[in-house]
Design a protein around this motif. Structure first.
Motif, PDB file in Angstrom:
ATOM      1  N   TYR A  51      -7.214 -34.451  -2.308  1.00 52.65           N
ATOM      2  CA  TYR A  51      -8.093 -33.612  -3.130  1.00 52.65           C
ATOM      3  C   TYR A  51      -8.184 -34.112  -4.568  1.00 52.65           C
ATOM      4  CZ  TYR A  51      -7.103 -30.458   0.766  1.00 52.65           C
ATOM      5  OH  TYR A  51      -6.955 -29.917   2.019  1.00 52.65           O
ATOM      6  N   ALA A  52      -7.615 -35.274  -4.854  1.00 53.58           N
ATOM      7  CA  ALA A  52      -7.548 -35.766  -6.232  1.00 53.58           C
ATOM      8  C   ALA A  52      -8.944 -35.934  -6.833  1.00 53.58           C
ATOM      9  CB  ALA A  52      -6.787 -37.085  -6.283  1.00 53.58           C
ATOM     10  N   ALA A  53      -9.887 -36.481  -6.062  1.00 52.04           N
ATOM     11  CA  ALA A  53     -11.241 -36.687  -6.587  1.00 52.04           C
ATOM     12  C   ALA A  53     -11.918 -35.356  -6.891  1.00 52.04           C
ATOM     13  CB  ALA A  53     -12.081 -37.493  -5.591  1.00 52.04           C
ATOM     14  N   ALA A  54     -11.739 -34.359  -6.008  1.00 53.78           N
ATOM     15  CA  ALA A  54     -12.325 -33.043  -6.242  1.00 53.78           C
ATOM     16  C   ALA A  54     -11.718 -32.391  -7.484  1.00 53.78           C
ATOM     17  CB  ALA A  54     -12.106 -32.150  -5.017  1.00 53.78           C
ATOM     18  N   LEU A  55     -10.401 -32.513  -7.630  1.00 56.04           N
ATOM     19  CA  LEU A  55      -9.744 -31.966  -8.823  1.00 56.04           C
ATOM     20  C   LEU A  55     -10.214 -32.680 -10.082  1.00 56.04           C
ATOM     21  CD1 LEU A  55      -6.080 -31.544  -7.503  1.00 56.04           C
ATOM     22  CD2 LEU A  55      -7.732 -29.729  -7.992  1.00 56.04           C
ATOM     23  N   ALA A  56     -10.465 -33.991  -9.973  1.00 57.41           N
ATOM     24  CA  ALA A  56     -10.939 -34.753 -11.123  1.00 57.41           C
ATOM     25  C   ALA A  56     -12.298 -34.245 -11.590  1.00 57.41           C
ATOM     26  CB  ALA A  56     -11.020 -36.236 -10.776  1.00 57.41           C
ATOM     27  N   VAL A  60     -13.397 -31.163 -11.319  1.00 55.49           N
ATOM     28  CA  VAL A  60     -13.162 -29.896 -12.011  1.00 55.49           C
ATOM     29  C   VAL A  60     -12.628 -30.149 -13.420  1.00 55.49           C
ATOM     30  CG1 VAL A  60     -11.811 -27.764 -11.995  1.00 55.49           C
ATOM     31  CG2 VAL A  60     -12.775 -28.645  -9.861  1.00 55.49           C
ATOM     32  N   VAL A  61     -11.665 -31.060 -13.535  1.00 54.93           N
ATOM     33  CA  VAL A  61     -11.072 -31.367 -14.845  1.00 54.93           C
ATOM     34  C   VAL A  61     -12.126 -31.935 -15.790  1.00 54.93           C
ATOM     35  CG1 VAL A  61      -9.442 -32.869 -16.049  1.00 54.93           C
ATOM     36  CG2 VAL A  61      -8.729 -31.684 -13.963  1.00 54.93           C
ATOM     37  N   CYS A  62     -12.946 -32.863 -15.297  1.00 54.76           N
ATOM     38  CA  CYS A  62     -13.980 -33.467 -16.140  1.00 54.76           C
ATOM     39  C   CYS A  62     -15.036 -32.440 -16.540  1.00 54.76           C
ATOM     40  CB  CYS A  62     -14.636 -34.642 -15.415  1.00 54.76           C
ATOM     41  SG  CYS A  62     -13.558 -36.091 -15.236  1.00 54.76           S
ATOM     42  N   THR A  63     -15.350 -31.515 -15.642  1.00 53.37           N
ATOM     43  CA  THR A  63     -16.304 -30.462 -15.965  1.00 53.37           C
ATOM     44  C   THR A  63     -15.765 -29.566 -17.072  1.00 53.37           C
ATOM     45  OG1 THR A  63     -17.087 -30.442 -13.679  1.00 53.37           O
ATOM     46  CG2 THR A  63     -17.667 -28.560 -15.048  1.00 53.37           C
ATOM     47  N   LEU A  64     -14.503 -29.201 -16.981  1.00 54.33           N
ATOM     48  CA  LEU A  64     -13.881 -28.379 -18.025  1.00 54.33           C
ATOM     49  C   LEU A  64     -13.884 -29.123 -19.360  1.00 54.33           C
ATOM     50  CD1 LEU A  64     -10.841 -26.888 -16.058  1.00 54.33           C
ATOM     51  CD2 LEU A  64     -13.003 -25.758 -16.633  1.00 54.33           C
ATOM     52  N   ALA A  65     -13.669 -30.438 -19.316  1.00 56.63           N
ATOM     53  CA  ALA A  65     -13.693 -31.238 -20.540  1.00 56.63           C
ATOM     54  C   ALA A  65     -15.088 -31.232 -21.159  1.00 56.63           C
ATOM     55  CB  ALA A  65     -13.237 -32.663 -20.250  1.00 56.63           C
ATOM     56  N   VAL A  66     -16.107 -31.348 -20.306  1.00 54.52           N
ATOM     57  CA  VAL A  66     -17.487 -31.309 -20.796  1.00 54.52           C
ATOM     58  C   VAL A  66     -17.780 -29.971 -21.466  1.00 54.52           C
ATOM     59  CG1 VAL A  66     -19.900 -31.221 -20.052  1.00 54.52           C
ATOM     60  CG2 VAL A  66     -18.391 -33.006 -19.182  1.00 54.52           C
ATOM     61  N   ARG A  67     -17.365 -28.872 -20.842  1.00 53.11           N
ATOM     62  CA  ARG A  67     -17.616 -27.553 -21.421  1.00 53.11           C
ATOM     63  C   ARG A  67     -16.874 -27.354 -22.729  1.00 53.11           C
ATOM     64  NH1 ARG A  67     -20.813 -23.944 -18.789  1.00 53.11           N
ATOM     65  NH2 ARG A  67     -20.854 -23.254 -20.966  1.00 53.11           N
ATOM     66  N   LEU A  68     -15.682 -27.945 -22.840  1.00 56.58           N
ATOM     67  CA  LEU A  68     -14.967 -27.875 -24.115  1.00 56.58           C
ATOM     68  C   LEU A  68     -15.729 -28.625 -25.198  1.00 56.58           C
ATOM     69  CD1 LEU A  68     -11.205 -28.271 -23.115  1.00 56.58           C
ATOM     70  CD2 LEU A  68     -12.257 -26.303 -24.250  1.00 56.58           C
ATOM     71  N   PHE A  72     -28.937 -28.701  -1.853  1.00 50.24           N
ATOM     72  CA  PHE A  72     -29.640 -29.979  -1.969  1.00 50.24           C
ATOM     73  C   PHE A  72     -28.854 -31.022  -2.757  1.00 50.24           C
ATOM     74  CE2 PHE A  72     -32.866 -26.724  -1.367  1.00 50.24           C
ATOM     75  CZ  PHE A  72     -33.633 -27.275  -0.355  1.00 50.24           C
ATOM     76  N   ILE A  73     -27.603 -30.749  -3.054  1.00 45.21           N
ATOM     77  CA  ILE A  73     -26.797 -31.688  -3.835  1.00 45.21           C
ATOM     78  C   ILE A  73     -25.486 -31.975  -3.106  1.00 45.21           C
ATOM     79  CG2 ILE A  73     -27.756 -30.970  -6.067  1.00 45.21           C
ATOM     80  CD1 ILE A  73     -25.371 -29.181  -6.498  1.00 45.21           C
ATOM     81  N   PRO A  74     -24.835 -33.082  -3.436  1.00 48.28           N
ATOM     82  CA  PRO A  74     -23.538 -33.377  -2.796  1.00 48.28           C
ATOM     83  C   PRO A  74     -22.508 -32.301  -3.124  1.00 48.28           C
ATOM     84  CG  PRO A  74     -24.418 -35.302  -3.937  1.00 48.28           C
ATOM     85  CD  PRO A  74     -25.262 -34.134  -4.348  1.00 48.28           C
ATOM     86  N   LEU A  75     -21.500 -32.212  -2.282  1.00 49.54           N
ATOM     87  CA  LEU A  75     -20.427 -31.243  -2.491  1.00 49.54           C
ATOM     88  C   LEU A  75     -19.785 -31.438  -3.859  1.00 49.54           C
ATOM     89  CD1 LEU A  75     -18.602 -28.999  -1.447  1.00 49.54           C
ATOM     90  CD2 LEU A  75     -17.234 -30.731  -0.281  1.00 49.54           C
ATOM     91  N   ALA A  76     -19.672 -32.688  -4.316  1.00 47.00           N
ATOM     92  CA  ALA A  76     -19.091 -32.972  -5.620  1.00 47.00           C
ATOM     93  C   ALA A  76     -19.891 -32.296  -6.733  1.00 47.00           C
ATOM     94  CB  ALA A  76     -19.033 -34.479  -5.863  1.00 47.00           C
ATOM     95  N   ALA A  77     -21.216 -32.391  -6.664  1.00 48.82           N
ATOM     96  CA  ALA A  77     -22.062 -31.747  -7.660  1.00 48.82           C
ATOM     97  C   ALA A  77     -21.979 -30.231  -7.533  1.00 48.82           C
ATOM     98  CB  ALA A  77     -23.500 -32.219  -7.520  1.00 48.82           C
ATOM     99  N   GLY A  78     -21.788 -29.744  -6.301  1.00 45.33           N
ATOM    100  CA  GLY A  78     -21.598 -28.312  -6.112  1.00 45.33           C
ATOM    101  C   GLY A  78     -20.338 -27.817  -6.796  1.00 45.33           C
ATOM    102  N   LEU A  79     -19.285 -28.637  -6.771  1.00 41.91           N
ATOM    103  CA  LEU A  79     -18.051 -28.280  -7.484  1.00 41.91           C
ATOM    104  C   LEU A  79     -18.299 -28.196  -8.982  1.00 41.91           C
ATOM    105  CD1 LEU A  79     -15.268 -30.376  -5.702  1.00 41.91           C
ATOM    106  CD2 LEU A  79     -15.461 -27.881  -5.798  1.00 41.91           C
ATOM    107  N   TYR A  80     -19.079 -29.151  -9.492  1.00 36.56           N
ATOM    108  CA  TYR A  80     -19.447 -29.105 -10.908  1.00 36.56           C
ATOM    109  C   TYR A  80     -20.192 -27.801 -11.205  1.00 36.56           C
ATOM    110  CZ  TYR A  80     -21.743 -30.252 -15.326  1.00 36.56           C
ATOM    111  OH  TYR A  80     -22.185 -30.210 -16.631  1.00 36.56           O
TER     112      TYR A  80
END
Length: 225
Positions: free
Chosen positions: A30-35, A37-45, A200-208
């Motif tokens: 799950y490391a890529a999925a967690l990454a 989430v972490v990068c999204t939180l960084a963007v919002r900060l 209509f988007i990849p699961l990764a984008a859905g996590l974002y």
């Protein structure tokens, strides 16, 4: 794709890959999925100053609303004059309707990069290793099948629906008595557009999408008390 657009995608790939590698000892598959989430939180900060500006603008517009309604009523037969007067009132107060949209617009490049990143098998001339990441058995690079029963897709749909429900409730609560039925319907339904987008988007984008919408609901709940 033009070469100048390759740079942000390659940079994002290196960044997300670095974060995923750092999280691999605890995240495993799950490391890529967690990454993400972490990068999204960084963007919002990083976008927090814009969010604060948007909140200040929303509060200012709430204060000006009685005057705006008075102008609209006074110039009901002359919409152009009403718009001019409202624009002048907002300019004099330093309030702009655009301020409330700044966080959303600022996120669009990040969303585009992430979407592109997880729809390409090759990035920077190298195989995209991030596509091997999974979330509860579902590859994070594949699109959401409409009738999928994979726990990852079902869980994403349920969580997006929960976040949309609270977002809609918050927006409805902030509408005043003068709000039209159409405005109320839009406030009630628009947040659920994330469910349609996720199809209509990849699961990764859905996590974002899930992470950033959750951040928005929590952020606005705290800042707009």
């Amino acid at each position: 794709m033009p070469s100048f657009l390759e740079a942000p995608i390659t940079g994002a790939y290196q960044l997300v890959s670095f974060v995923a590698s750092a999280l691999e000892p605890v995240g495993g598959p799950y490391a890529a999925a967690l990454a993400i989430v972490v990068c999204t939180l960084a963007v919002r900060l990083l976008l927090l100053p814009l969010s604060l500006a948007a909140v200040r603008g929303e509060k200012s517009r709430a204060v000006l609303m009685p005057q705006i309604q008075e102008i609209s009523k006074k110039h009901a037969k002359n919409p152009e004059r009403a718009q001019q007067e409202i624009a002048k009132l907002q300019a004099d107060s330093g309030t702009t309707l655009l301020a409330g949209c700044l966080p959303m617009f600022a996120q669009l490049p990040f969303f585009w990069v992430l979407y592109t990143l997880f729809t390409r098998a090759v990035v920077g001339g190298e195989p995209n290793d991030l596509l091997s990441g999974t979330l509860f058995g579902a590859p994070i690079g594949v699109h959401w099948p409409v009738f999928a029963t994979t726990p990852a897709y079902v869980g994403l749909a349920l969580l997006l629906a929960v976040v949309a429900f609270f977002s809609a409730r918050r927006q409805l609560a902030r509408l005043d008595a003068s709000a039209t039925p159409m405005s109320r319907n839009l406030a009630r339904l628009l947040p659920f557009g994330t469910l349609l987008t996720a199809a209509f988007i990849p699961l990764a984008a859905g996590l974002y999408l899930l992470t950033t919408t959750t951040w928005t609901v929590v952020e606005r709940t705290i800042l707009l008390r």
